[in-house]
Design a protein around this motif. Structure first.
Motif, short mmCIF file in Angstrom:
data_model
loop_
_atom_site.label_atom_id
_atom_site.label_comp_id
_atom_site.label_asym_id
_atom_site.label_seq_id
_atom_site.Cartn_x
_atom_site.Cartn_y
_atom_site.Cartn_z
N MET A 1 0.83 -1.17 0.00
CA MET A 1 0.00 0.00 0.00
C MET A 1 0.88 1.24 0.00
O MET A 1 1.81 1.33 0.78
CB MET A 1 -0.90 0.00 1.23
N THR A 2 0.51 2.16 -0.85
CA THR A 2 1.34 3.35 -0.97
C THR A 2 0.85 4.50 -0.11
O THR A 2 1.60 5.40 0.19
CB THR A 2 1.41 3.81 -2.43
N SER A 3 -0.40 4.46 0.29
CA SER A 3 -0.90 5.57 1.08
C SER A 3 -2.12 5.15 1.89
O SER A 3 -2.76 4.13 1.61
CB SER A 3 -1.29 6.74 0.18
N PHE A 4 -2.42 5.96 2.88
CA PHE A 4 -3.62 5.70 3.66
C PHE A 4 -4.86 5.79 2.79
O PHE A 4 -5.80 5.01 2.96
CB PHE A 4 -3.72 6.69 4.83
N GLU A 5 -4.87 6.72 1.84
CA GLU A 5 -6.03 6.88 0.96
C GLU A 5 -6.27 5.62 0.14
O GLU A 5 -7.41 5.19 -0.05
CB GLU A 5 -5.85 8.10 0.06
N GLU A 6 -5.21 5.01 -0.35
CA GLU A 6 -5.34 3.76 -1.10
C GLU A 6 -5.88 2.65 -0.19
O GLU A 6 -6.76 1.89 -0.60
CB GLU A 6 -3.99 3.34 -1.67
N PHE A 7 -5.36 2.57 1.03
CA PHE A 7 -5.85 1.59 1.99
C PHE A 7 -7.34 1.81 2.25
O PHE A 7 -8.13 0.87 2.24
CB PHE A 7 -5.07 1.70 3.31
N ARG A 8 -7.72 3.05 2.49
CA ARG A 8 -9.12 3.38 2.78
C ARG A 8 -10.04 3.02 1.61
O ARG A 8 -11.09 2.42 1.80
CB ARG A 8 -9.25 4.87 3.10
N THR A 9 -9.61 3.35 0.40
CA THR A 9 -10.42 3.07 -0.78
C THR A 9 -10.59 1.57 -1.00
O THR A 9 -11.71 1.09 -1.22
CB THR A 9 -9.79 3.72 -2.03
N THR A 10 -9.50 0.84 -0.92
CA THR A 10 -9.58 -0.61 -1.14
C THR A 10 -10.38 -1.28 -0.05
O THR A 10 -11.22 -2.15 -0.33
CB THR A 10 -8.16 -1.21 -1.21
N SER A 11 -10.16 -0.90 1.20
CA SER A 11 -10.91 -1.53 2.28
C SER A 11 -12.40 -1.22 2.15
O SER A 11 -13.24 -2.10 2.38
CB SER A 11 -10.38 -1.11 3.65
N HIS A 12 -12.73 -0.03 1.73
CA HIS A 12 -14.14 0.33 1.53
C HIS A 12 -14.77 -0.55 0.46
O HIS A 12 -15.88 -1.07 0.64
CB HIS A 12 -14.24 1.82 1.15
N GLU A 13 -14.10 -0.75 -0.66
CA GLU A 13 -14.62 -1.60 -1.73
C GLU A 13 -14.82 -3.03 -1.25
O GLU A 13 -15.84 -3.66 -1.54
CB GLU A 13 -13.67 -1.58 -2.93
N LEU A 14 -13.83 -3.55 -0.54
CA LEU A 14 -13.92 -4.92 -0.05
C LEU A 14 -15.04 -5.08 0.98
O LEU A 14 -15.76 -6.08 0.98
CB LEU A 14 -12.59 -5.37 0.55
N LEU A 15 -15.21 -4.10 1.83
CA LEU A 15 -16.26 -4.17 2.84
C LEU A 15 -17.66 -4.01 2.24
O LEU A 15 -18.62 -4.62 2.73
CB LEU A 15 -16.03 -3.14 3.94
N ILE A 16 -17.78 -3.26 1.17
CA ILE A 16 -19.06 -3.16 0.47
C ILE A 16 -19.45 -4.53 -0.07
O ILE A 16 -20.60 -4.97 0.07
CB ILE A 16 -19.01 -2.10 -0.65
N GLU A 17 -18.50 -5.23 -0.68
CA GLU A 17 -18.80 -6.56 -1.22
C GLU A 17 -19.11 -7.55 -0.09
O GLU A 17 -20.04 -8.34 -0.20
CB GLU A 17 -17.63 -7.08 -2.06
N LEU A 18 -18.36 -7.49 0.99
CA LEU A 18 -18.63 -8.39 2.12
C LEU A 18 -20.01 -8.12 2.71
O LEU A 18 -20.76 -9.05 3.01
CB LEU A 18 -17.55 -8.22 3.19
N ASP A 19 -20.38 -6.86 2.84
CA ASP A 19 -21.70 -6.51 3.35
C ASP A 19 -22.80 -7.01 2.41
O ASP A 19 -23.81 -7.56 2.86
CB ASP A 19 -21.80 -5.00 3.54
#
Length: 70
Positions: free
Chosen positions: A1-19
């Motif tokens: 991960m290159t930045s917190f923003e990248e982490f936040r964006t990817t985790s958000h996408e993954l959590l949307i799918e999990l939800d």
């Protein structure tokens, strides 16, 4: 991960799918459809969403397994 923003964006996408996968399974439970092809598809989707989340976080599969009954 290159930045917190990248982490936040990817985790958000993954959590949307999990939800979404969890919601689909709960809808099937409410409809008393806990077997058959729709259930199989929903459980597979949920498994894949959990695997993607664990991979992203770097969690080993052994860490999420229930303790053995030995």
């Amino acid at each position: 991960m290159t930045s917190f923003e990248e982490f936040r964006t990817t985790s958000h996408e993954l959590l949307i799918e999990l939800d979404a996968a969890t919601t689909k399974m709960m809808m099937l439970v409410s409809a008393k459809e806990v077997s058959g092809p729709f259930w199989d598809d929903a459980t597979q989707r949920h498994l894949e969403a959990m695997d993607a989340w664990h991979t992203f976080l770097g969690v080993s599969p052994d860490a999420t397994a229930p303790p053995s009954a030995n």
